[in-house]
Design a protein around this motif. Sequence first.
Motif, PDB file in Angstrom:
ATOM      1  N   PHE A  11     -33.791 -12.902  70.619  1.00 61.55           N
ATOM      2  CA  PHE A  11     -33.419 -12.211  69.393  1.00 61.55           C
ATOM      3  C   PHE A  11     -34.131 -10.878  69.268  1.00 61.55           C
ATOM      4  CE2 PHE A  11     -36.803 -15.237  68.696  1.00 61.55           C
ATOM      5  CZ  PHE A  11     -37.775 -14.501  68.034  1.00 61.55           C
ATOM      6  N   LEU A  12     -33.580 -10.036  68.422  1.00 66.62           N
ATOM      7  CA  LEU A  12     -34.186  -8.773  68.064  1.00 66.62           C
ATOM      8  C   LEU A  12     -33.788  -8.513  66.614  1.00 66.62           C
ATOM      9  CD1 LEU A  12     -35.795  -6.270  68.894  1.00 66.62           C
ATOM     10  CD2 LEU A  12     -33.640  -5.231  69.607  1.00 66.62           C
ATOM     11  N   LEU A  13     -34.687  -8.781  65.687  1.00 67.83           N
ATOM     12  CA  LEU A  13     -34.400  -8.682  64.257  1.00 67.83           C
ATOM     13  C   LEU A  13     -35.328  -7.655  63.621  1.00 67.83           C
ATOM     14  CD1 LEU A  13     -34.076 -12.507  63.538  1.00 67.83           C
ATOM     15  CD2 LEU A  13     -32.227 -10.852  63.853  1.00 67.83           C
ATOM     16  N   ASN A  14     -34.867  -6.433  63.540  1.00 69.11           N
ATOM     17  CA  ASN A  14     -35.637  -5.346  62.939  1.00 69.11           C
ATOM     18  C   ASN A  14     -35.034  -4.988  61.588  1.00 69.11           C
ATOM     19  OD1 ASN A  14     -37.368  -5.046  65.168  1.00 69.11           O
ATOM     20  ND2 ASN A  14     -35.831  -3.842  66.225  1.00 69.11           N
ATOM     21  N   TYR A  15     -35.904  -4.711  60.622  1.00 67.66           N
ATOM     22  CA  TYR A  15     -35.469  -4.397  59.266  1.00 67.66           C
ATOM     23  C   TYR A  15     -36.207  -3.179  58.733  1.00 67.66           C
ATOM     24  CZ  TYR A  15     -33.608  -9.159  59.218  1.00 67.66           C
ATOM     25  OH  TYR A  15     -32.927 -10.310  59.502  1.00 67.66           O
ATOM     26  N   HIS A  16     -35.522  -2.444  57.884  1.00 65.79           N
ATOM     27  CA  HIS A  16     -36.117  -1.326  57.148  1.00 65.79           C
ATOM     28  C   HIS A  16     -36.143  -1.742  55.683  1.00 65.79           C
ATOM     29  CE1 HIS A  16     -35.595   3.150  55.764  1.00 65.79           C
ATOM     30  NE2 HIS A  16     -36.759   2.638  55.402  1.00 65.79           N
ATOM     31  N   ILE A  61     -42.456   2.858  49.023  1.00 60.46           N
ATOM     32  CA  ILE A  61     -42.921   2.664  50.392  1.00 60.46           C
ATOM     33  C   ILE A  61     -41.736   2.360  51.302  1.00 60.46           C
ATOM     34  CG2 ILE A  61     -45.236   1.875  49.767  1.00 60.46           C
ATOM     35  CD1 ILE A  61     -44.256  -1.003  50.395  1.00 60.46           C
ATOM     36  N   HIS A  62     -41.898   2.697  52.572  1.00 57.25           N
ATOM     37  CA  HIS A  62     -40.938   2.359  53.618  1.00 57.25           C
ATOM     38  C   HIS A  62     -41.671   1.514  54.647  1.00 57.25           C
ATOM     39  CE1 HIS A  62     -37.580   5.157  52.731  1.00 57.25           C
ATOM     40  NE2 HIS A  62     -38.539   5.839  52.117  1.00 57.25           N
ATOM     41  N   VAL A  63     -41.038   0.423  55.058  1.00 60.14           N
ATOM     42  CA  VAL A  63     -41.629  -0.450  56.067  1.00 60.14           C
ATOM     43  C   VAL A  63     -40.563  -0.785  57.106  1.00 60.14           C
ATOM     44  CG1 VAL A  63     -42.881  -2.587  56.501  1.00 60.14           C
ATOM     45  CG2 VAL A  63     -43.009  -1.522  54.238  1.00 60.14           C
ATOM     46  N   LEU A  64     -40.894  -0.575  58.358  1.00 61.90           N
ATOM     47  CA  LEU A  64     -40.065  -1.061  59.453  1.00 61.90           C
ATOM     48  C   LEU A  64     -40.783  -2.292  59.986  1.00 61.90           C
ATOM     49  CD1 LEU A  64     -37.668  -0.652  61.405  1.00 61.90           C
ATOM     50  CD2 LEU A  64     -39.228   0.687  62.847  1.00 61.90           C
ATOM     51  N   PHE A  65     -40.088  -3.427  59.975  1.00 60.99           N
ATOM     52  CA  PHE A  65     -40.726  -4.649  60.458  1.00 60.99           C
ATOM     53  C   PHE A  65     -39.754  -5.463  61.294  1.00 60.99           C
ATOM     54  CE2 PHE A  65     -38.907  -6.025  56.403  1.00 60.99           C
ATOM     55  CZ  PHE A  65     -38.396  -7.289  56.690  1.00 60.99           C
ATOM     56  N   ILE A 112     -32.461  -3.099  54.969  1.00 60.84           N
ATOM     57  CA  ILE A 112     -31.410  -2.669  55.881  1.00 60.84           C
ATOM     58  C   ILE A 112     -31.735  -3.175  57.277  1.00 60.84           C
ATOM     59  CG2 ILE A 112     -30.221  -0.660  56.849  1.00 60.84           C
ATOM     60  CD1 ILE A 112     -31.326   0.896  54.360  1.00 60.84           C
ATOM     61  N   THR A 113     -30.758  -3.778  57.926  1.00 57.36           N
ATOM     62  CA  THR A 113     -30.972  -4.170  59.311  1.00 57.36           C
ATOM     63  C   THR A 113     -30.865  -2.931  60.189  1.00 57.36           C
ATOM     64  OG1 THR A 113     -28.627  -4.659  59.619  1.00 57.36           O
ATOM     65  CG2 THR A 113     -30.055  -6.509  59.002  1.00 57.36           C
ATOM     66  N   THR A 114     -31.620  -2.931  61.250  1.00 56.70           N
ATOM     67  CA  THR A 114     -31.534  -1.827  62.198  1.00 56.70           C
ATOM     68  C   THR A 114     -31.010  -2.397  63.498  1.00 56.70           C
ATOM     69  OG1 THR A 114     -33.782  -2.106  63.010  1.00 56.70           O
ATOM     70  CG2 THR A 114     -33.479  -0.663  61.126  1.00 56.70           C
ATOM     71  N   GLY A 115     -30.050  -1.749  64.076  1.00 56.00           N
ATOM     72  CA  GLY A 115     -29.449  -2.279  65.298  1.00 56.00           C
ATOM     73  C   GLY A 115     -29.443  -1.251  66.395  1.00 56.00           C
ATOM     74  N   GLY A 116     -29.220  -1.722  67.602  1.00 55.63           N
ATOM     75  CA  GLY A 116     -29.204  -0.839  68.746  1.00 55.63           C
ATOM     76  C   GLY A 116     -27.881  -0.125  68.942  1.00 55.63           C
TER      77      GLY A 116
END
Length: 132
Positions: A11-16, A61-65, A112-116
Motif C-alpha cells: 500500500f501507499l496511503l499519503n494524505y494532506h 497548519i498543513h501536514v503531509l502524512f 486530501i489523498t495524494t496519489g501518484g
Amino acid sequence: MLLDTNAHSVFLLNYHLILVAKYRKEVFDAAVSSRAKEIFDRIAPNYKIECMEWNHDKDHIHVLFKAHPKSEISKFINAYKSASSRLLKKEFPAIKQKLWKDRFWSQSFCLITTGGAPLEVIKQYIMSQGQK
C-alpha cells in the motif's frame, strides 16, 4: 515509487491534512507550530500514522502524512485536535486571549489523498483491462 507492506498487502496511503484555528484566529508562530508537531508525532504512532512534512501559516497548519490500511484517520484527527488544543492553550497562555470561548480548532478539517497518477490515467488503465 516505494510502497509500504505488511504481511498480506502492499500500500501507499499519503494524505494532506489542513487544520484551521477557530474563526481563523492567528495563533500560530514557529514555537506553537513546533509544539503542535511534537504532539502530532507523539500521538501518530498509536494510529499507524507517520508525519512526512509539516508547515504552518498564522491561522492553520498543513501536514503531509502516510497511514496504514488499519489507521482510523478520523479518530486520530479528533484525538490530535483534542490533545493539542488542551496542551497548546496550557503551554501558551497568550493563545487563550485570541480564542473565542476557549475553542482552538475549527470543527471541520480538510483531508486530501495524494496519489501518484491522475484519476484519468487510472480510469483509462482500469477500462483497458482485458483488452488486447
